[in-house]
Design a protein around this motif. Structure first.
Motif, PDB file in Angstrom:
ATOM      1  N   HIS A  91       0.656  -1.468   0.397  1.00 15.15           N
ATOM      2  CA  HIS A  91      -0.040   0.789   0.033  1.00 15.15           C
ATOM      3  C   HIS A  91       0.305   1.184  -0.073  1.00 15.15           C
ATOM      4  N   ALA A 134      -4.960   3.208  -1.217  1.00 17.07           N
ATOM      5  CA  ALA A 134      -4.351   2.810  -1.032  1.00 17.07           C
ATOM      6  C   ALA A 134      -3.284   1.856  -2.162  1.00 17.07           C
ATOM      7  N   ASP A 135      -4.375   0.806  -2.393  1.00 18.79           N
ATOM      8  CA  ASP A 135      -3.424   0.065  -2.933  1.00 18.79           C
ATOM      9  C   ASP A 135      -3.103  -0.179  -4.450  1.00 18.79           C
TER      10      ASP A 135
END
Length: 285
Positions: A91, A134-135
């Motif tokens: 992330h 986030a990923d």
């Protein structure tokens, strides 16, 4: 021989200027209990950053040329690749930094962050982490830097010293909103635009019962019992952060629930300003 290149200060002590008849809290212009102060928000103010934003909030007690009580600027740097020595992260690594300018408050701030500024950074990171996807950026990092140019304080009030404990709630609310605008200006994907809002339990005098107000102007009330700052995603109807400060009379849970609900109303109002500023940037670009 005197140094002609140096402007020497006065030899003796100096006294700060004293202004005649400063307006007290009772004479201050009051907003409605369900109204919020006017907000000015603009993105793209720092060309060298990946994204940036500037926020101002109106001061209803202003008597001079300046009509604002809170000024914030935010810059976003990234996403960018992490150093080779950094451990692998699936992330994005979010780093928040909140700092008062030395001249932002009546009591001069130091150049190093103190405990209150670190607390603001932690709450800001928690509020933004729930909005960023986030990923999308593995092995990457982004730096979010918020500078408080002017704190939310009434410097002309004779009771100014009692305001410093509660203005941090409004400051955090502004930090969340301006950081969300800067993240959107940087092109970082988010599930929604997160906005901050504050509700407080206040009293106008010693005899009146306390009541809940939106976006409290600290200098406009006799006493503040408690305050609640929330970070809210309006489209998803999710809260990413809540900071409650103070004590409720009688530990009434209904008052706490009402304060949270009113803070979400303030979040929706701030989010409308945020979306309008982003749409204006798209039209002008």
């Amino acid at each position: 021989m005197a140094d002609r290149r140096r402007v020497n200060g006065p030899v003796g002590q100096t006294a700060p200027p004293v202004y005649d008849s400063p307006r007290s809290r009772r004479e201050a212009k009051q907003l409605g209990d369900n109204a919020i102060r006017k907000i000015f928000l603009k993105t793209g103010v720092t060309p060298s950053a990946s994204g940036s934003a500037y926020l101002e909030i109106e001061d209803p007690n202003a008597t001079g040329p300046s009509s604002t009580s809170l000024k914030l600027t935010c810059t976003v740097h990234g996403p960018r690749a992490l150093p080779r020595s950094a451990p692998f992260s699936p992330h994005i690594i979010l780093s928040t930094h909140v700092k008062y300018a030395p001249f932002a408050t009546r009591q001069r701030r130091g150049y190093l962050r103190d405990a209150s500024e670190r607390d603001l950074g932690v709450h800001l990171e928690t509020a933004l982490r729930g909005a960023i996807i986030a990923d999308r950026w593995p092995k990457s990092g982004v730096d979010i830097i918020v500078t408080i140019i002017e704190g939310d304080q009434n410097r002309d009030s004779p009771d100014y010293d009692g305001d410093e404990g509660w203005d941090v709630m409004n400051v955090l609310s502004g930090c969340i909103t301006v950081a969300s605008a800067a993240i959107a200006d940087a092109g970082i994907d988010c599930v929604d635009t997160v906005a901050g809002g504050v509700a407080a339990l206040v009293a106008k005098d010693d005899k009146s019962p306390p009541f809940v107000v939106l976006d409290p102007d600290v200098a406009g009330y006799h006493k503040i019992f408690a305050a609640c700052c929330a970070a809210y995603l309006p489209t998803r109807d999710e809260v990413t952060n809540i900071w409650f400060k103070g004590q409720l009379p009688g530990a009434d849970a209904m008052i706490y629930n009402k304060m949270v609900e009113r803070s979400l109303v303030a979040c929706r109002n701030a989010n409308r300003v945020l979306v309008s500023a982003l749409n204006e940037t798209v039209r002008s670009g």
